[in-house]
Scaffold this active site. Sequence first.
Site, short mmCIF file in Angstrom:
data_model
loop_
_atom_site.label_atom_id
_atom_site.label_comp_id
_atom_site.label_asym_id
_atom_site.label_seq_id
_atom_site.Cartn_x
_atom_site.Cartn_y
_atom_site.Cartn_z
N LYS A 87 2.44 2.07 -5.12
CA LYS A 87 3.14 1.53 -6.29
C LYS A 87 2.40 1.79 -7.59
CE LYS A 87 3.42 -2.64 -4.53
NZ LYS A 87 3.00 -2.35 -3.14
N ASP A 121 0.82 -1.22 0.00
CA ASP A 121 0.00 0.00 0.00
C ASP A 121 0.86 1.27 0.00
OD1 ASP A 121 -2.38 -1.61 0.31
OD2 ASP A 121 -1.81 -1.84 2.41
N GLN A 140 2.33 -6.41 -3.21
CA GLN A 140 2.49 -6.39 -1.76
C GLN A 140 3.73 -5.57 -1.37
OE1 GLN A 140 2.01 -10.00 -2.96
NE2 GLN A 140 -0.15 -9.57 -2.90
N GLY A 162 -3.66 -4.87 -4.60
CA GLY A 162 -4.47 -3.81 -5.18
C GLY A 162 -3.65 -2.61 -5.59
N HIS A 163 -3.82 -2.17 -6.84
CA HIS A 163 -3.15 -0.96 -7.33
C HIS A 163 -4.21 0.00 -7.84
CE1 HIS A 163 0.94 -3.14 -8.20
NE2 HIS A 163 0.69 -2.98 -6.93
#
Length: 430
Positions: free
Chosen positions: A16, A13, A224, A40-41
């Site tokens: 990225k 988080d 991650q 998640g991005h």
Amino acid sequence: MANVVVVGAQWGDEGKGKIVDWLSERAEIIARFQGGHNAGHTLVIGETVYKLSLLPSGIVRPGKLAVIGNGVVLDPWALFAEIDKLSAQGVRIDTDNLLIAENTPLILPLHQDLDQIREQAAGTAKIGTTGRGIGPAYEDKVGRRAIRLADLGDEETLDSRLDRLLAHHDALRQGLGAEAIDRAALKAALVEIAPKLLSYAAPVWKVMNEARRAGKRILFEGAQGSLLDIDFGTYPYVTSSTTMSGMAATGTGMGPSAIDFVLGIVKAYTTRVGEGPFPTELHDADGQRLGERGHEFGTVTGRKRRCGWFDAVLVRQTCAISGVNGIALTKLDVLDGFDTLKICTGYEIDGETYDYLPTAAALQARVRPIYEEMEGWQESTQGARSWADLPAAAIKYVRRVEELIQCPVALLSTSPERDDTILVTDPFAD
């Protein structure tokens, strides 16, 4: 041409998505090399917000080749759901701009079931997984019973793989009080999705090596964060893959010499989702303020993130292990308005000082952060695009971070907007 690996240097988080998108405009190939759809991005391009979990961030850029490497575990149904979602936003995705390694292991519904069953059974000892089957899929990979993408192309091979897989899972499920797997239904689901999935299959290792010889720029996109690494993270509260930069080579079928620059993404404070140690975690108004100003909720799970001061000890450690050449410092603007900022410079455990996080869980549980206080700033840094736009106190904070983590800042991000970025060192420079 230089090839760049992007890894998160904290617990994930770190922002990225924006940095990878910013870099992907200058790369020809963007490759995911580990993890699954638990990552998640969030990308903000103009007025459009894209939320990705499995697809490489470069997929939203026309003319780029997105690659899912063999180090990833792939949920076929999640993949096509994500493709459908992005297609509805106007993103073209087909076999011209997306390739998947033919030796990529698949995440099946039984993996998600097992993930959730075991997490529920663990009670207070739960790890805090996303319940998406990532861990069980990696277990089957190393247990040599996984079904890989190429296996879908031959029914005899698929039957053999299913027999070996279910011999393990049915026995395990029986012990956990769960029903046996419906083999016929599972096979039917795989046979149905096989043609569509196989159309994306390719010898990715060959494609990547040929691209490198042709002088194309490659961006390796990690998922991650380094502190969730299966070997070097806060075990067992970690993910099930290697999140360090070295995985970029093995997770795509390229040698380590293919990596020219490692960029570590670092948030200007610290957050964590789920269970596990967090030395600088705040349970006060400052922690609440960081969470609210930083909009700290997981992209995939929606879970509220735990927040704390910047931990230079941990970032120095992850930068060393991943061989980080420079960091991208994100969310500096979240610190605007604090009268005083704190940076963790060391740990105290039972009266002894440590300059690293020990591996032993019992020692990690007794860690007390040693803080250095710095003057905050009242001016806004949001949207700054040059050093001249930053308050003197903010620059001093950034320089102190560099000094403590023993790694220079290559990029500085001051908002979710991709152009609100200060470039110090170009990772793609030859």
